[in-house]
Design a protein around this motif. Structure first.
Motif, PDB file in Angstrom:
ATOM      1  N   VAL A  58      61.441 -69.365 -38.161  1.00 50.54           N
ATOM      2  CA  VAL A  58      60.552 -69.470 -36.997  1.00 50.54           C
ATOM      3  C   VAL A  58      59.591 -68.286 -36.956  1.00 50.54           C
ATOM      4  N   ARG A  59      60.111 -67.092 -37.197  1.00 54.88           N
ATOM      5  CA  ARG A  59      59.254 -65.903 -37.201  1.00 54.88           C
ATOM      6  C   ARG A  59      58.186 -65.988 -38.289  1.00 54.88           C
ATOM      7  N   ALA A  60      58.568 -66.473 -39.472  1.00 53.17           N
ATOM      8  CA  ALA A  60      57.613 -66.562 -40.582  1.00 53.17           C
ATOM      9  C   ALA A  60      56.460 -67.487 -40.224  1.00 53.17           C
ATOM     10  N   TRP A  61      56.769 -68.646 -39.619  1.00 53.94           N
ATOM     11  CA  TRP A  61      55.695 -69.563 -39.227  1.00 53.94           C
ATOM     12  C   TRP A  61      54.855 -68.938 -38.119  1.00 53.94           C
ATOM     13  N   HIS A  62      55.510 -68.262 -37.207  1.00 56.08           N
ATOM     14  CA  HIS A  62      54.808 -67.629 -36.083  1.00 56.08           C
ATOM     15  C   HIS A  62      53.801 -66.584 -36.562  1.00 56.08           C
ATOM     16  N   GLU A  63      54.150 -65.849 -37.600  1.00 53.90           N
ATOM     17  CA  GLU A  63      53.238 -64.819 -38.106  1.00 53.90           C
ATOM     18  C   GLU A  63      51.921 -65.421 -38.580  1.00 53.90           C
ATOM     19  N   VAL A 100      50.010 -70.221 -31.203  1.00 50.11           N
ATOM     20  CA  VAL A 100      50.871 -71.321 -30.730  1.00 50.11           C
ATOM     21  C   VAL A 100      52.082 -70.742 -30.001  1.00 50.11           C
ATOM     22  N   PRO A 101      52.202 -70.954 -28.690  1.00 51.02           N
ATOM     23  CA  PRO A 101      53.355 -70.436 -27.947  1.00 51.02           C
ATOM     24  C   PRO A 101      54.639 -71.166 -28.354  1.00 51.02           C
ATOM     25  N   MET A 102      55.742 -70.418 -28.510  1.00 52.69           N
ATOM     26  CA  MET A 102      57.034 -71.016 -28.855  1.00 52.69           C
ATOM     27  C   MET A 102      58.136 -70.329 -28.052  1.00 52.69           C
ATOM     28  N   LYS A 136      73.022 -66.116 -30.278  1.00 50.75           N
ATOM     29  CA  LYS A 136      73.080 -64.837 -30.998  1.00 50.75           C
ATOM     30  C   LYS A 136      73.542 -63.761 -30.016  1.00 50.75           C
ATOM     31  N   SER A 137      74.857 -63.541 -30.010  1.00 52.94           N
ATOM     32  CA  SER A 137      75.477 -62.717 -28.976  1.00 52.94           C
ATOM     33  C   SER A 137      75.069 -61.249 -29.035  1.00 52.94           C
ATOM     34  N   ASP A 138      74.582 -60.760 -30.202  1.00 59.03           N
ATOM     35  CA  ASP A 138      74.222 -59.347 -30.302  1.00 59.03           C
ATOM     36  C   ASP A 138      72.776 -59.077 -29.894  1.00 59.03           C
ATOM     37  N   GLU A 139      72.099 -60.090 -29.359  1.00 55.92           N
ATOM     38  CA  GLU A 139      70.735 -59.930 -28.866  1.00 55.92           C
ATOM     39  C   GLU A 139      70.731 -59.986 -27.340  1.00 55.92           C
ATOM     40  N   PRO A 140      69.695 -59.462 -26.692  1.00 51.16           N
ATOM     41  CA  PRO A 140      69.614 -59.529 -25.226  1.00 51.16           C
ATOM     42  C   PRO A 140      69.443 -60.972 -24.756  1.00 51.16           C
ATOM     43  N   PRO A 141      69.676 -61.242 -23.472  1.00 43.17           N
ATOM     44  CA  PRO A 141      69.527 -62.611 -22.946  1.00 43.17           C
ATOM     45  C   PRO A 141      68.153 -63.211 -23.244  1.00 43.17           C
ATOM     46  N   VAL A 142      67.115 -62.404 -23.158  1.00 45.83           N
ATOM     47  CA  VAL A 142      65.755 -62.862 -23.497  1.00 45.83           C
ATOM     48  C   VAL A 142      65.143 -61.838 -24.455  1.00 45.83           C
ATOM     49  N   LYS A 143      64.827 -62.300 -25.666  1.00 46.81           N
ATOM     50  CA  LYS A 143      64.207 -61.411 -26.666  1.00 46.81           C
ATOM     51  C   LYS A 143      62.747 -61.836 -26.839  1.00 46.81           C
ATOM     52  N   ARG A 144      61.843 -61.054 -26.272  1.00 48.41           N
ATOM     53  CA  ARG A 144      60.407 -61.363 -26.358  1.00 48.41           C
ATOM     54  C   ARG A 144      59.825 -60.652 -27.571  1.00 48.41           C
ATOM     55  N   VAL A 145      59.539 -61.426 -28.622  1.00 50.26           N
ATOM     56  CA  VAL A 145      58.993 -60.842 -29.848  1.00 50.26           C
ATOM     57  C   VAL A 145      57.574 -60.365 -29.614  1.00 50.26           C
ATOM     58  N   ASP A 146      56.770 -61.205 -28.976  1.00 47.85           N
ATOM     59  CA  ASP A 146      55.407 -60.843 -28.582  1.00 47.85           C
ATOM     60  C   ASP A 146      54.968 -61.811 -27.498  1.00 47.85           C
ATOM     61  N   ALA A 147      53.679 -61.917 -27.265  1.00 45.21           N
ATOM     62  CA  ALA A 147      53.180 -62.723 -26.149  1.00 45.21           C
ATOM     63  C   ALA A 147      53.417 -64.213 -26.320  1.00 45.21           C
ATOM     64  N   THR A 148      53.625 -64.679 -27.568  1.00 42.57           N
ATOM     65  CA  THR A 148      53.744 -66.124 -27.784  1.00 42.57           C
ATOM     66  C   THR A 148      55.053 -66.568 -28.431  1.00 42.57           C
ATOM     67  N   LEU A 149      55.993 -65.656 -28.667  1.00 41.32           N
ATOM     68  CA  LEU A 149      57.286 -66.044 -29.234  1.00 41.32           C
ATOM     69  C   LEU A 149      58.428 -65.398 -28.459  1.00 41.32           C
ATOM     70  N   VAL A 150      59.336 -66.248 -27.963  1.00 39.34           N
ATOM     71  CA  VAL A 150      60.497 -65.778 -27.206  1.00 39.34           C
ATOM     72  C   VAL A 150      61.756 -66.454 -27.750  1.00 39.34           C
ATOM     73  N   PHE A 151      62.821 -65.659 -27.939  1.00 34.85           N
ATOM     74  CA  PHE A 151      64.154 -66.190 -28.224  1.00 34.85           C
ATOM     75  C   PHE A 151      65.034 -65.919 -27.006  1.00 34.85           C
ATOM     76  N   GLN A 152      65.817 -66.915 -26.610  1.00 33.80           N
ATOM     77  CA  GLN A 152      66.629 -66.769 -25.398  1.00 33.80           C
ATOM     78  C   GLN A 152      68.034 -67.310 -25.623  1.00 33.80           C
ATOM     79  N   GLN A 153      69.033 -66.650 -25.020  1.00 37.27           N
ATOM     80  CA  GLN A 153      70.395 -67.160 -25.045  1.00 37.27           C
ATOM     81  C   GLN A 153      70.466 -68.452 -24.237  1.00 37.27           C
TER      82      GLN A 153
END
Length: 368
Positions: free
Chosen positions: A222-227, A232-234, A240-257
């Motif tokens: 997902v990150r590779a395509w995003h780069e 395109v917002p995603m 992924k328990s070792d990450e925070p509840p919401v991991k905001r990579v940048d303005a258009t990519l977010v990973f969330q528990q």
């Protein structure tokens, strides 16, 4: 009637189905007295389950599948070796399941694809009848069509599915479309069990891609395509328990528990959906009319994706290449027959429960 649930805790599908069934039973005057959930060291029970289920929840150690080093697909041989070494622990869990069934005062047990339920009934034969619920029981149906690959893995999947239902009165197989029952194998085909929040959600079309991955290793794809497509917002959900509840990579990519409320809100408003082909999330996307790309993470999801694609749900891919998804979305036409099929679920499910409760005896282990 009083029910006890045993639920496989891997992924979100069986957990969501248990929530949907409890809600349905309570609305119709029944009671769920206890919920037993299989847990493992590699997964933790999502918070939404404890918030949504009303009955007391108890946990036990259960077999689970280990991912490959890349954390994308399941490591079949590694998982087999790992679980064989833990057989004494799993035997204690089967004893615990039998004890809770007998002490709960339940009239019927509903098993949501937990392997140790089958072994508890094989070894200890509790007097309380039980039924099995899950889309996987369709894999035992004589008319189910499998993808033309992975023959050994398909054989093992069918064996595993059969073992989860040893001694059951009935197998309720959740399907994308109506099919004849397979009476010889005690299989009743019913619609997907979607929670009431999904059924009342009004979809709209936003400008972002919504996603869910059962194995976090796909995050690199997902990150590779995003780069290459920063505009395109995603918004992706992962486990992924070792990450925070919401991991905001940048303005258009977010990973969330995983969060059931936010997941559904994002599903309702997305432009398209990308997923590792878990049955529950595929059904939710189909019900809300969202174009979809499925990237299977193991053999069960290979079968889900193949069956869903035959029913017009979306396309199958080997990686999260969103270019294919966006191209597919341009000409996507939702399957309206699927919506009508899902809406008939409560009536068909309750009829199946009544038929199963009237059976004098349950199945002995049979050949697959």
């Amino acid at each position: 009637m009083r029910f006890l649930f045993v639920v496989q805790g891997e992924g979100r599908g069986h957990l969501m189905q248990a929530i949907a069934v409890e809600d349905m039973l309570r609305r119709n005057g029944h009671e769920v007295v206890e919920v037993l959930v299989g847990e493992s060291s590699s997964r933790k029970l999502p918070g939404f389950f404890n918030r949504s289920i009303h009955a007391p929840v108890k946990r036990f150690v259960s077999p689970n599948f280990l991912p490959t080093a890349a954390n994308k697909r399941v490591n079949i041989f590694g998982s087999t070796a790992y679980n064989l070494l833990r057989i004494p622990i799993y035997f204690q869990s089967a004893c615990y399941i039998k004890e809770r069934i007998e002490k709960s005062g339940a009239d019927m047990v509903i098993n949501f694809y937990e392997l140790l339920t089958g072994f508890a009934y094989l070894f200890f034969a509790p007097r309380v009848p039980y039924i099995c619920v899950g889309h996987q029981y369709l894999f035992l149906h004589r008319s189910f069509e499998f993808p033309k690959k992975h023959s050994f893995e398909i054989m093992m999947l069918k064996l595993f599915t059969w073992m989860t239902s040893m001694g059951a009165c009935s197998r309720l197989a959740l399907a994308f479309c109506s099919m004849p029952d397979d009476a010889g194998r005690h299989i009743k085909v019913i619609p997907p069990l979607l929670r009431s929040d999904v059924l009342v959600t009004e979809p709209c079309e936003g400008g972002y891609i919504h996603g869910y991955m059962v194995n976090a290793g796909f995050g690199e794809s997902v990150r590779a395509w995003h780069e290459r497509h920063k505009a395109v917002p995603m918004h992706f959900f992962w486990d992924k328990s070792d990450e925070p509840p919401v991991k905001r990579v940048d303005a258009t990519l977010v990973f969330q528990q995983l969060d059931d409320v936010e997941f559904l809100r994002r599903m309702a408003g997305c432009k398209a959906f990308a997923t590792t082909a878990g049955f529950e999330s595929v059904c939710e996307a189909m019900y809300l009319g969202k174009p979809m790309m499925m990237v299977p993470a193991h053999i069960e999801q290979d079968c889900n994706a193949y069956d869903a694609a035959k029913n017009g749900a979306g396309i199958i891919a080997s990686d999260f290449d969103m270019d294919r998804l966006l191209e597919f979305a341009q000409g996507y036409v939702p399957n309206k027959e699927f919506v009508d099929w899902v809406k008939s679920c409560e009536r068909l499910f309750l009829c199946s429960i009544e038929q199963s409760s009237g059976m004098a005896s349950c199945m002995f282990p049979q050949a697959i």
